[in-house]
Design a protein around this motif. Structure first.
Motif, PDB file in Angstrom:
ATOM      1  N   THR A  20      56.174  29.895  33.121  1.00 59.54           N
ATOM      2  CA  THR A  20      54.776  29.592  33.429  1.00 59.54           C
ATOM      3  C   THR A  20      54.034  29.196  32.159  1.00 59.54           C
ATOM      4  O   THR A  20      54.103  29.905  31.150  1.00 59.54           O
ATOM      5  CB  THR A  20      54.071  30.825  34.041  1.00 59.54           C
ATOM      6  N   SER A  47      45.538  25.158  35.244  1.00 56.27           N
ATOM      7  CA  SER A  47      46.129  25.578  36.518  1.00 56.27           C
ATOM      8  C   SER A  47      46.432  27.076  36.573  1.00 56.27           C
ATOM      9  O   SER A  47      46.837  27.584  37.616  1.00 56.27           O
ATOM     10  CB  SER A  47      47.416  24.796  36.775  1.00 56.27           C
ATOM     11  N   ASP A  49      45.892  30.997  36.976  1.00 54.29           N
ATOM     12  CA  ASP A  49      44.989  31.970  37.591  1.00 54.29           C
ATOM     13  C   ASP A  49      44.767  33.072  36.567  1.00 54.29           C
ATOM     14  O   ASP A  49      45.648  33.889  36.312  1.00 54.29           O
ATOM     15  CB  ASP A  49      45.614  32.539  38.868  1.00 54.29           C
ATOM     16  N   THR A  50      43.586  33.108  35.960  1.00 54.56           N
ATOM     17  CA  THR A  50      43.304  34.059  34.879  1.00 54.56           C
ATOM     18  C   THR A  50      42.842  35.422  35.385  1.00 54.56           C
ATOM     19  O   THR A  50      42.619  36.321  34.585  1.00 54.56           O
ATOM     20  CB  THR A  50      42.233  33.492  33.925  1.00 54.56           C
ATOM     21  N   SER A  51      42.734  35.602  36.691  1.00 54.38           N
ATOM     22  CA  SER A  51      42.196  36.846  37.234  1.00 54.38           C
ATOM     23  C   SER A  51      43.077  38.067  36.928  1.00 54.38           C
ATOM     24  O   SER A  51      42.591  39.184  36.963  1.00 54.38           O
ATOM     25  CB  SER A  51      41.988  36.729  38.744  1.00 54.38           C
ATOM     26  N   LYS A  52      44.347  37.850  36.605  1.00 48.25           N
ATOM     27  CA  LYS A  52      45.244  38.973  36.342  1.00 48.25           C
ATOM     28  C   LYS A  52      45.375  39.273  34.857  1.00 48.25           C
ATOM     29  O   LYS A  52      46.155  40.122  34.453  1.00 48.25           O
ATOM     30  CB  LYS A  52      46.610  38.685  36.944  1.00 48.25           C
ATOM     31  N   ARG A  82      50.001  40.962  31.282  1.00 45.60           N
ATOM     32  CA  ARG A  82      49.060  41.330  32.347  1.00 45.60           C
ATOM     33  C   ARG A  82      48.767  42.826  32.363  1.00 45.60           C
ATOM     34  O   ARG A  82      47.984  43.288  33.183  1.00 45.60           O
ATOM     35  CB  ARG A  82      49.638  40.942  33.699  1.00 45.60           C
TER      36      ARG A  82
END
Length: 91
Positions: A20, A47, A49-52, A82
């Motif tokens: 990734t 692209s 997903d930075t929420s984690k 993470r």
């Protein structure tokens, strides 16, 4: 890990061990008293997903302990990045 000069890390691509693309290295946080590296500050890929991830404004913070290799890319363990590797799952 072999010695790497900080100037060689500037603008290096950061990837997870699973391939990734996380983003581009922006800066590094260091403890000035001990010289220990604390976090990588990464400008995330559009692209991703930075929420984690732990975020600071438009950047994500990756603990330096998540770094697995530094060559053409900086490779990090996604679970440690993470904050998942330290969680214990009990049944």
């Amino acid at each position: 890990m072999a010695n790497v000069f900080a100037k060689n890390l500037s603008s290096k691509q950061v990837m997870a061990t699973d391939g990734t693309e996380i983003g581009i290295l922006f800066n590094i946080v260091m403890d000035v008293r001990t010289g220990s590296l604390i976090d990588l500050i990464v400008k995330p890929d559009m692209s991703l997903d930075t929420s984690k991830y732990q975020t600071d404004d438009q950047y994500i913070l990756l603990p330096f302990e998540s770094v697995r290799a530094i060559k053409d890319y900086i490779v990090v363990d996604k679970n440690i990045a993470r904050g998942l590797a330290t969680e214990n799952i009990s049944m």
